[in-house]
Write an enzyme that holds these catalytic residues in place. Sequence first.
Site: not given
Ligand code: NOJ
Length: 507
Positions: A202, A247
Site C-alpha cells: 500500500d 530469503e
Molecule cells: C491505498 C488503498 O488502496 C486505499 O484503499 C487506502 O485507503 C489508502 N491506500 C490508505 O491506506
Amino acid sequence: MSAPWWQSAVVYQIYPRSFADADHDGVGDLQGIRARLDHLAWLGVDAIWLSPFYRSPMADFGYDVSDYCDVDPLFGTLADFDALVADAHERDIKVIVDWVPNHTSDQHPWFQDARSSRQAEKRDWYVWREPTADGAPPNNWIQTWTEDGPTWTLDPATDQWYLHLFLPEQPDLNWRNPEVVAAMHDVLRFWLDRGVDGFRMDVLHALGKDPDLVDDDPAMLPIPHSALNHHESTYEIVRGLRSVLEEYDGDRMMVGEVFLLDTALVASYYDGGQGLHLAFNFPPLFTPWDAGLWRYRIDEVVREIEPQGWPSWVLSNHDQPRHRTRYGSEARARAAAVLLLGLRGTPFLYAGEELGLEDAAVPEDRIVDPGGRDGCRAPIPWDAAADHGWGVEDPWLPWPPDATTRNVASLVADEGSIVHLYRELLAERKGSPALQVGEQVLLDAPDGVLAWDRTDGHDARRVLVNFTDDAVPVADLADGWIVAVTSDGRPLVDQLGPDQAVVLRRA
Ligand code: NOJ
C-alpha cells in the site's frame, strides 16, 4: 517459457468485505472466499490479491491495521486463512496479501505506546513535531480526501503534532527508525512463512519522506501529499523489502501501489531490477475511452517502464469508480477487457468487472467510506435470489444495479455473457505465450482503432480495439488472421463494429 509466474499471471483482486459471506452477517469473510474458489478456477485466474483482512477498527475499512499478524474476527481466523491458502494452492491459484506499511491504526499497540509520553519506547516509531508559535501545522501538506485539511493532528496528551497522510486514525510510521524497518520485515516473514506468494504494498512511494518535511509546491495544492510524496530514501527501503522476499524460495513477488501520476517516476521504483517486481501505473486507469489517448499511455509504458521492468495494467480497483461505470456501456467494458488482457504486462482484474458490474448508487444515509468510494465496493451478487447468495438481503452496502440479472449464476448460465468473454480471454492467454509474455509491436491503424501484434517465437496474436461508436474497416489488418476471441460475439467481416475488440490468430 521461463518467465516468473507473476509475469504470465492474471491477478484477481478481492475486497473481502464485499466478495462472499459465509457467516451471513452482511460482511464478506475468508470462508466466503474459500467457498467460491471453484468459480475463480473456472474463470481461470492465476492469483488472487486479498485486500486487508487484518485486525482493524475499520476507520478505512482495513487499511488501518491494529494487528498485522492476525485476522479480524469479522473476516475469520488465522486457521481460516491457512485453509484458504491451502485450497487456493490446490487449484494452482497463488495468494497475494495486502501489506500496509505507511501507517498503522491509531489503535495499534505501537501507536498507543508512542502517544503515551514523549519518552515512550516507541515514540520515534511515528513522526512528531513541536507545536509552532502561531498554532499552524508543521507544513502545508494536505490530508487525503480533504480539500485543505492538514496531514497533522496535535495530540493533546504530549502537546506535539503527529503525521498522517490519510485519516487521523492512520498515523504514519517513521521508516527512518531501524526498529520500524525490522518490525515490518518481520510482518512480511510472518505471512511468507504461512505460504503467501507475494504482497500488494500500500502507498509504497510514501514510505521515505523528506527529512525536513519541506512544504509541497503551492502550485500543486490541493493535491494531497499522499499523491506527491517522492523521496530517494524509499529506494533503499524497497531494496530491503526485496531482500526479505529473497530469503524465501519460489519467486515471491511484490507489487507496489505507486500513486504518483507520472509514469517515469513509477518506473523508477523498479530500480533497475533491485526494487519492485511490479508497480501499479495509474495514468491509464484515468484515461478516457479514446484511441489516441490510450495510444499515448501505451507508448509511455513502453518508453518508461519497459527499460526498468515488467509492466502491469489495471482498469478498476476498490478506490476508483469501476471502468464499466466510467466508460458508460457494457460494449466498452467488453472491449476494455480485450485491451487489458491483450497488452504486454501483468493484468489486474477487480472482482465484479468480469460481471460487467456498475458502481452501486449509494444513498446518502448508507455512505460509510471517508473517501467516497462505496459505489465500487458494492457486494458481489452470486445469484438471482433476494439475498444474492449472501444469506442476508441487505448487506453492508447496497447491491450494484440489476443484480437480479447481473449476478454470477445468471451470467454463467448465459454463454454470450461478459463473464464468458473474460473466461475465453483468460483461456486464450493461458494457451498463448505470445499473449502472456511475448513482444508487442503497435501497428498503423485507422483513426479510432488501436492494433498491435504480440509474438513469442512462432506463436502470434493480433489485437484490434475500436474505441469509436462507428464501424471501422480493418480488412488489411485482419487479412491472414482469424478471430480467436471477439468482445461482443460478432464475427469480423472486414470491419470492426462500434466498440468491438478482437484477438486474432494466424489463419
Ligand atoms: C491505498 C488503498 O488502496 C486505499 O484503499 C487506502 O485507503 C489508502 N491506500 C490508505 O491506506
